[in-house]
Structure formats: structure tokens, C-alpha cells
Design an enzyme around this catalytic site. Structure first.
Site, mmCIF file in Angstrom:
data_model
loop_
_atom_site.group_PDB
_atom_site.id
_atom_site.type_symbol
_atom_site.label_atom_id
_atom_site.label_comp_id
_atom_site.label_asym_id
_atom_site.label_seq_id
_atom_site.Cartn_x
_atom_site.Cartn_y
_atom_site.Cartn_z
ATOM 1 N N LYS A 163 32.339 59.622 13.562
ATOM 2 C CA LYS A 163 32.510 58.392 14.323
ATOM 3 C C LYS A 163 31.811 58.556 15.674
ATOM 4 O O LYS A 163 31.943 59.604 16.329
ATOM 5 C CB LYS A 163 33.998 58.107 14.547
ATOM 6 C CG LYS A 163 34.776 57.841 13.263
ATOM 7 C CD LYS A 163 34.487 56.462 12.698
ATOM 8 C CE LYS A 163 35.398 56.137 11.524
ATOM 9 N NZ LYS A 163 35.209 54.758 11.039
ATOM 10 N N ASP A 188 29.055 56.561 12.016
ATOM 11 C CA ASP A 188 29.720 55.260 11.902
ATOM 12 C C ASP A 188 30.029 54.752 13.301
ATOM 13 O O ASP A 188 30.798 55.371 14.048
ATOM 14 C CB ASP A 188 31.007 55.405 11.081
ATOM 15 C CG ASP A 188 31.703 54.074 10.847
ATOM 16 O OD1 ASP A 188 31.166 53.031 11.254
ATOM 17 O OD2 ASP A 188 32.795 54.080 10.239
ATOM 18 N N GLU A 213 26.225 53.443 10.232
ATOM 19 C CA GLU A 213 27.075 52.409 9.655
ATOM 20 C C GLU A 213 27.521 51.403 10.719
ATOM 21 O O GLU A 213 28.030 51.792 11.762
ATOM 22 C CB GLU A 213 28.292 53.064 9.000
ATOM 23 C CG GLU A 213 29.197 52.101 8.259
ATOM 24 C CD GLU A 213 30.375 52.801 7.608
ATOM 25 O OE1 GLU A 213 31.187 52.106 6.972
ATOM 26 O OE2 GLU A 213 30.497 54.037 7.735
ATOM 27 N N ASP A 238 29.146 47.407 6.721
ATOM 28 C CA ASP A 238 30.540 47.579 6.309
ATOM 29 C C ASP A 238 31.276 46.278 6.589
ATOM 30 O O ASP A 238 31.368 45.390 5.741
ATOM 31 C CB ASP A 238 31.144 48.772 7.067
ATOM 32 C CG ASP A 238 32.631 48.980 6.825
ATOM 33 O OD1 ASP A 238 33.237 48.255 6.010
ATOM 34 O OD2 ASP A 238 33.217 49.875 7.466
ATOM 35 N N LYS A 262 34.291 48.255 0.294
ATOM 36 C CA LYS A 262 35.726 48.515 0.384
ATOM 37 C C LYS A 262 36.448 47.417 -0.383
ATOM 38 O O LYS A 262 36.276 46.228 -0.092
ATOM 39 C CB LYS A 262 36.189 48.544 1.837
ATOM 40 C CG LYS A 262 35.689 49.755 2.619
ATOM 41 C CD LYS A 262 36.162 49.712 4.062
ATOM 42 C CE LYS A 262 35.663 50.948 4.821
ATOM 43 N NZ LYS A 262 35.946 50.854 6.273
#
Length: 368
Positions: A163, A188, A213, A238, A262
Site C-alpha cells: 500500500k 496499491d 492499482e 479496482d 472483487k
């Protein structure tokens, strides 16, 4: 099949280690577990992956509980269902609320597969016997993050995701690359950058990242297309992709080269499969994102990732990374960076009723 009984469980348990990203920190995890029973006594299990606060999407655990109890289940109970995809039409009068819908829909998929006495992977057309596992390193101090990366590399995980956020990006990635020049590494950003950060984002190209991401706004596909034209690092979308149409438009605009799917974010397995198939047609590799799930949702993710265009290791890791004990039996184990796809009917895992009841804060039954 017709649903005759539904039980909602509001559960909560502590994460083994708090998880931080650029937009929030999670210490404990509330979830909704859904148990559906049909007229023949078959039972399907679903899990709602919304968080307690609306930091990832606008949905929360409380809003999902309300939508499921007061709107979705009344539409579902006693309605004849031939296939789980029927729920798209059954629920069409309810706008969005995709995580609530996904929790119900995945329970129907589990029940459907059990009625056919096949695994969920087989029911959705999965072909893999094993899936590769990736792991996520949350935002911590640099030393702790480097220590975690070393541990996961030693454990054989096939992809490391870190992250990042403004102020914790270039130098952090440089330090990781200095130590681990060849590991499959991605970053991300959780929508924490803008086009004003173009110079910084272009500078990340030198680190040979698998992808970055969702660097820009969570509802954007236009600015991501502008950014992708300027950087060589593949952009992965995402939060921007909540439907098949979002995926189609992003591909047409050139907004990304990779897509994260997801199940909760897109409203269920039916939509997830459609997005997978679209990406396959356009040579866009996909991977399965994680939501700090408990065992039921993790099992559904494993089945989804058995589809052939899931070419990148997803955020599906061992149970022991998150929980001292989970609600499903057996645990999910990662061996040499891979997870075996269950062959038992449905999701392939049993629910530990004793532990489920132990962590349940509220419980509601609805009868047909």
C-alpha cells in the site's frame, strides 16, 4: 429451487494484525453471514464484505443488513429460481447496494452447486486445480514493511502488493527494489493521487512494477486513461469497476491494462464472471482482490480465481494471516505459493457453528 428459510448473523472478530491503507485502518472486522435453506433442505452460505464505515464504497454493514432483511430477502423467499443468475432480474428493482446483493447471490451459488453435487468452481466453469496466492503489506513503518515482505517471500507467496500514499511511495519502493530487485511487486494507491502527481507516477516506471492499482479517483476511468498514456507501468482498476459496463468503457478508453475483480464490489459472481469473460476477449489479465474476508467469502474467491483468465496471483492468502480461528473448516493453507481449489460440493468448506455463534452479535431468522 425455492428459499424457505434465511438466517442473518452479524459477526465480529479481531484481526491478528491491524491493517492500514491510504484511506483507513481496520483493527476488527464486522461481517454479515447469510444462511439460506431451500425446500429440500439444502443450505447455502454467503458473506457480505462491506466494512463498518463507508471508506471503500458507500455501503456499510448496517446498510447491507437493512437492505438484505427488508428488501432482498422478501423478494427472494418463495420465489422459484432456476439459476443463480436469475437474481439479477429478481433484484433489479433495488438500485446498486452491490455488496448486499453479492452476499445473497453467492449463498445461492453455494446452494445451487450443492444441489448439483459439484464444486462451486465447476459450477462457474473453473478449470484450475490450484491458484497462485499473493499477499498484501499494509502501510506501516518502513522497517516493519520490509520485514513483512521478507517473511512473505520466504513463505513462497507469488506476488507482493504494498500500500502506498503521497509521502510514502517513491523512496519506499526504491528501498524494496534495492533489497528485492526481482520479486513480483505491485503498488496499491487506493485513489490517493491525482493527475497533478503525474511526474511522481511516471518516476515509478523505473521500478518495473507489475502494476499500480487505482492511483486516481475511485469513480474515474477518464483520467486513468490519460495517465496510462503517459506511464509504462500498467494501471489496474479496482474501485472504478462496479459493473460489466464500467469494465467495457474502461477497456474502450484504454484506462487500464489489468483489472481487479472483487465479487462484493460488482454485485456477485454472475457479474464477476461476465467481467472476466470480457477481459479475456480483450487480453486484459485479471486477478481477484481481497476484502479482509472470513472463510466463506475467501472460499468463493478461490472458486472465482479458478477461471482461466485469472493470470495474476490474487489477494487470497492463508487463513492464519488474518484470524486466530475462522468460521470455516478446514483452514485455507498456502503451500509453495499456491492454494488447492476445493473439490467438495459448493464452496467446499464446512461452517463451524459453535464458533459462528460465539462471535455472533445479532441474529435474525426469516421464514417463507
Amino acid at each position: 429451487m425455492q428459499i424457505k428459510k434465511a438466517t442473518l448473523y452479524l459477526v465480529e472478530q479481531e484481526l491478528l494484525t491491524p491493517f492500514s491503507s491510504g484511506i483507513g485502518k481496520v483493527d476488527s472486522r464486522e461481517s454479515i453471514i447469510l444462511q439460506l435453506e431451500d425446500e429440500d433442505g439444502f443450505v447455502g452460505w454467503g458473506e457480505v464484505v462491506a466494512f463498518s464505515s463507508p471508506w471503500y464504497t458507500e455501503e456499510t454493514v448496517k446498510s447491507c443488513w437493512h437492505i438484505i432483511q427488508d428488501f432482498l430477502l422478501p423478494l427472494l423467499i418463495n420465489t422459484k429460481i432456476k439459476h443463480p443468475s436469475d437474481l439479477v432480474d429478481i433484484f433489479s428493482s433495488i438500485k446498486r447496494n452491490l455488496m448486499a446483493k453479492a452476499g445473497v447471490e453467492t449463498a445461492i451459488w453455494d446452494l445451487y452447486a450443492k444441489r448439483l453435487n459439484i464444486s462451486l468452481s465447476n459450477a462457474i466453469g473453473g478449470s484450475k486445480k490450484k491458484i497462485e496466492s499473493g499477499v498484501v503489506v499494509g502501510i506501516e513503518n518502513r522497517d516493519k514493511m520490509l520485514e513483512s515482505i521478507g517473511k512473505y517471500v520466504d513463505e513462497g507467496y507469488k506476488r507482493i502488493k504494498i500500500k502506498i500514499k503521497p509521502g510514502l511511495d517513491y523512496q519506499l519502493i526504491k528501498e524494496i527494489r534495492d533489497i528485492y530487485p526481482n520479486i513480483p511487486l505491485m503498488a496499491d494507491a487506493n485513489s490517493t493521487y491525482s493527475l497533478q502527481d503525474m511526474t511522481l507516477l511516471k518516476a515509478l516506471d523505473k521500478f518495473n512494477l507489475m502494476m499500480i492499482e487505482q492511483p486516481l479517483a475511485s469513480d474515474d476511468i477518464i483520467d486513468h486513461a490519460k495517465l496510462q498514456k503517459e506511464i509504462t507501468t500498467p494501471i489496474c482498476l479496482d474501485e472504478s469497476i462496479v459493473s460489466y459496463d464500467d469494465a467495457r468503457k474502461a477497456i474502450e478508453l484504454g484506462s487500464c491494462k489489468v483489472m481487479n475483480i472483487k465479487i462484493g464490489r460488482v454485485g456477485g459472481l454472475t457479474e464477476a464472471i461476465k467481467i472476466h469473460n470480457l477481459c479475456k476477449e480483450h487480453n486484459i489479465p485479471v486477478w481477484c482482490g481481497g476484502m479482509l474476508e472470513m472463510g466463506i467469502s475467501r472460499a468463493v474467491n478461490i472458486a472465482l480465481a479458478s477461471l482461466e483468465n485469472f493470470l495474476i496471483p490474487g489477494d487470497i492468502s492463508a487463513t492464519s494471516r488474518y484470524w486466530k480461528k475462522d468460521i470455516t473448516i478446514p483452514e485455507v493453507f498456502v503451500e509453495k505459493g499456491s492454494i488447492s481449489v476445493p473439490e467438495n460440493p459448493g464452496i467446499g468448506f464446512s461452517v463451524d457453528f459453535e464458533f459462528l455463534n460465539k462471535i455472533t452479535k445479532n441474529k435474525v431468522k426469516l421464514l417463507g
